[in-house]
Design an enzyme around this catalytic site. Sequence first.
Site, PDB file in Angstrom:
ATOM      1  N   GLN A 121       0.942  -1.053  -0.126  1.00 28.81           N
ATOM      2  CA  GLN A 121      -0.126  -0.111  -0.088  1.00 28.81           C
ATOM      3  C   GLN A 121       0.954   1.539   0.075  1.00 28.81           C
ATOM      4  O   GLN A 121       1.624   1.398   0.806  1.00 28.81           O
ATOM      5  CB  GLN A 121      -0.917   0.067   1.196  1.00 28.81           C
ATOM      6  N   SER A 124       0.962   6.513   2.877  1.00 28.80           N
ATOM      7  CA  SER A 124       1.616   7.422   3.689  1.00 28.80           C
ATOM      8  C   SER A 124       2.618   8.041   3.156  1.00 28.80           C
ATOM      9  O   SER A 124       3.556   7.473   2.406  1.00 28.80           O
ATOM     10  CB  SER A 124       2.050   6.482   4.972  1.00 28.80           C
ATOM     11  N   SER A 157       4.648  -1.590   4.350  1.00 32.31           N
ATOM     12  CA  SER A 157       4.982  -3.117   4.567  1.00 32.31           C
ATOM     13  C   SER A 157       4.989  -3.836   3.210  1.00 32.31           C
ATOM     14  O   SER A 157       4.228  -3.547   2.396  1.00 32.31           O
ATOM     15  CB  SER A 157       3.627  -3.685   5.231  1.00 32.31           C
ATOM     16  N   GLU A 240      -9.024  -2.177   5.681  1.00 34.40           N
ATOM     17  CA  GLU A 240      -7.995  -2.400   6.743  1.00 34.40           C
ATOM     18  C   GLU A 240      -8.051  -2.400   7.985  1.00 34.40           C
ATOM     19  O   GLU A 240      -7.701  -3.172   8.474  1.00 34.40           O
ATOM     20  CB  GLU A 240      -7.098  -0.971   6.121  1.00 34.40           C
ATOM     21  N   GLU A 373      -5.227   8.485  17.243  1.00 35.31           N
ATOM     22  CA  GLU A 373      -6.149   9.760  17.411  1.00 35.31           C
ATOM     23  C   GLU A 373      -6.947  10.052  16.246  1.00 35.31           C
ATOM     24  O   GLU A 373      -8.040  10.533  16.382  1.00 35.31           O
ATOM     25  CB  GLU A 373      -4.640  10.701  17.370  1.00 35.31           C
TER      26      GLU A 373
END
Length: 403
Positions: A121, A124, A157, A240, A373
């Site tokens: 993926q 990020s 990952s 996910e 968060e």
Amino acid sequence: MATTPNDTTGTDADELRRRVAAFLTEHDPATTERLEFLRARFDAGLAWVHFPVGLGGLGLARELQSVVEAEFAAANAPDNDPRRNGIGLGMAAPTILAVGTEDQKRRFLRPLWTGEEIWCQLFSEPGAGSDLAALATRAVQDEKGDWIVTGQKVWTSSAHNARWAILLARTDPDVPKHRGLTYFVCDMTDPGVEVRPLRQITGEAEFNEVFLTEVRIPDAHRLGPVGDGWRVAQTTLMNERVAIGGNAAPRESGMLGKVAHTWRQRPELRTAELHERLLRLWVEQEAFRLAGIRLRQQLAAGEPGPEGSGMKLAFARLAQQLSGLELELLGEEGLRYDDWSLRRPELVDFVGREAGYRYLRAKGNSIEGGTSEVLRNIIAERVLGLPAEPRTDKDVAWKDLPR
């Protein structure tokens, strides 16, 4: 007599058992080569039974998947090693099914399910933090219609093992950040894709940073409309979080099982305070486990919603508290850790490693798959109906945002 939904499910389950029995007669697990067996299972519609016919399924209820898995397990049949391709199975496959073209579904789903092609993926980024919509990786369409992608991704990952990646990139910097994104499938073997290991606190390099330098992606590998990447990404992210936190597990399994085993085997380590904490966490883990079963039942009726965020949030908290309790229980013995080498594991092995490893690796559970968060904000707004946080950048073009 009218047939009730439960009667229908029971009839479908019986028919599934007959299908599996016939399949096993034709493809003996003891004599059929593993990959040949898995490909045939997909083609027979016994991979994901809730997927459409021709795409590994039979168009049945999702809850019937457990019937198929139980029959194959009883026959000692090979599985597709789902932990090795968790991103592909848990995130890429449901996204491709939801928004992909027929050609994309037929190209990607079969080798994904059999494990022939591993997925990662590319979401990020170093400069975006937890604000995925602020990503800066750019995709520009050339005169041939292909997309030229340049940027950097992080915490990826399985990138060192992956053939394909689901990729979110910015295609329009002149609109607000959520509206200028497009979703792609990226070939990790293409020129311009560079994967570098990131060493973690555990010593190993399970994650990677990925550099994309003028990577050419054909328009046929775009998932969903141009500029609609944020909506497509929500399908991925919800799946996910269910994949991470919503698995149906046996009682006292996983991290709790390791702590409970140590407690029973080492009575000299026990104290009244640790006993009270273990009991409290056992009850919380059991409530979490049962909620996961309920969530799986809800999934049979439709796509995952924000409930998956709550499960993932609880999973991270419990994993960290249980690993911390285990470390306190073992004292200095728990600090021992046998392998700090820069390994490149395919799988994250929580229960097969030492307490020190579990304690350190669990720290990442509140970051990966959406930070705790961010998940609290999602739960507050979408589940509890609380007012949203003020967002001053909502109507500002991405190019005008401070970075």
